[in-house]
Write a protein that holds these residues in place. Sequence first.
Motif, PDB file in Angstrom:
ATOM      1  N   ASP A 108       0.820  -1.211   0.000  1.00 39.07           N
ATOM      2  CA  ASP A 108       0.000   0.000   0.000  1.00 39.07           C
ATOM      3  C   ASP A 108       0.857   1.266   0.000  1.00 39.07           C
ATOM      4  N   SER A 109       2.028   1.194   0.582  1.00 39.63           N
ATOM      5  CA  SER A 109       2.870   2.381   0.696  1.00 39.63           C
ATOM      6  C   SER A 109       3.410   2.867  -0.649  1.00 39.63           C
ATOM      7  N   VAL A 110       3.405   1.989  -1.648  1.00 42.83           N
ATOM      8  CA  VAL A 110       3.947   2.379  -2.957  1.00 42.83           C
ATOM      9  C   VAL A 110       2.914   2.293  -4.063  1.00 42.83           C
ATOM     10  N   LYS A 111       1.727   1.838  -3.722  1.00 41.52           N
ATOM     11  CA  LYS A 111       0.693   1.642  -4.741  1.00 41.52           C
ATOM     12  C   LYS A 111       0.396   2.949  -5.466  1.00 41.52           C
ATOM     13  N   GLY A 112       0.357   2.856  -6.771  1.00 42.63           N
ATOM     14  CA  GLY A 112       0.090   4.032  -7.589  1.00 42.63           C
ATOM     15  C   GLY A 112       1.337   4.818  -7.950  1.00 42.63           C
ATOM     16  N   ARG A 113       2.449   4.522  -7.296  1.00 39.64           N
ATOM     17  CA  ARG A 113       3.694   5.238  -7.601  1.00 39.64           C
ATOM     18  C   ARG A 113       4.750   4.305  -8.178  1.00 39.64           C
ATOM     19  N   PHE A 114       4.767   3.079  -7.738  1.00 32.70           N
ATOM     20  CA  PHE A 114       5.752   2.094  -8.193  1.00 32.70           C
ATOM     21  C   PHE A 114       5.078   1.098  -9.128  1.00 32.70           C
ATOM     22  N   THR A 115       5.800   0.707 -10.161  1.00 32.04           N
ATOM     23  CA  THR A 115       5.251  -0.231 -11.143  1.00 32.04           C
ATOM     24  C   THR A 115       6.266  -1.334 -11.426  1.00 32.04           C
ATOM     25  N   GLU A 155      10.766   9.209   2.442  1.00 33.79           N
ATOM     26  CA  GLU A 155      10.549   7.961   3.172  1.00 33.79           C
ATOM     27  C   GLU A 155      10.756   6.720   2.304  1.00 33.79           C
ATOM     28  N   ASP A 156      10.952   6.909   1.002  1.00 36.55           N
ATOM     29  CA  ASP A 156      11.267   5.775   0.123  1.00 36.55           C
ATOM     30  C   ASP A 156      12.768   5.457   0.125  1.00 36.55           C
ATOM     31  N   ALA A 157      13.553   6.297   0.721  1.00 36.11           N
ATOM     32  CA  ALA A 157      15.005   6.103   0.703  1.00 36.11           C
ATOM     33  C   ALA A 157      15.414   4.878   1.513  1.00 36.11           C
ATOM     34  N   GLY A 158      16.510   4.244   1.080  1.00 33.65           N
ATOM     35  CA  GLY A 158      17.035   3.087   1.796  1.00 33.65           C
ATOM     36  C   GLY A 158      17.739   2.142   0.853  1.00 33.65           C
TER      37      GLY A 158
END
Length: 123
Positions: free
Chosen positions: A62-69, A89-92
């Motif tokens: 859910d944290s990446v839905k719509g942004r990551f493919t 917050e996506d960094a790492g």
Amino acid sequence: QVHLAESGGGSVQSGGSLTLSCTPRGFTESPICVAWFRQAPGKEREWVGYMQRRDGLPRDSDSVKGRFTFSQDNADNRVDLQMNDLKPEDAGMYYCATAFSFSCRRERDIAYWGQGTRVTVSS
């Protein structure tokens, strides 16, 4: 030698995009599930999503839905993760992981891990 070839990490500003790629190499039987996990400093590793290669359908958190493919290139045996609208917050460290099971959402499903590639997002 069995390994996962990862590429594509880097540094971007908030709102930017990166594409990570993972290519399983050396497998006599290709893994049917290719996942990405990530780990931010001081936090536990979390599942980002996976590509189930038999049905070609991705699943993501859910944290990446719509942004990551997720997508796959069968000719190159490669799974790509296109990351858009990146946030701090996506960094790492992002880790490619594979399994021979239908699902590779849980760490206990994972048979092989990549070395990791770093994603840095500045605000």
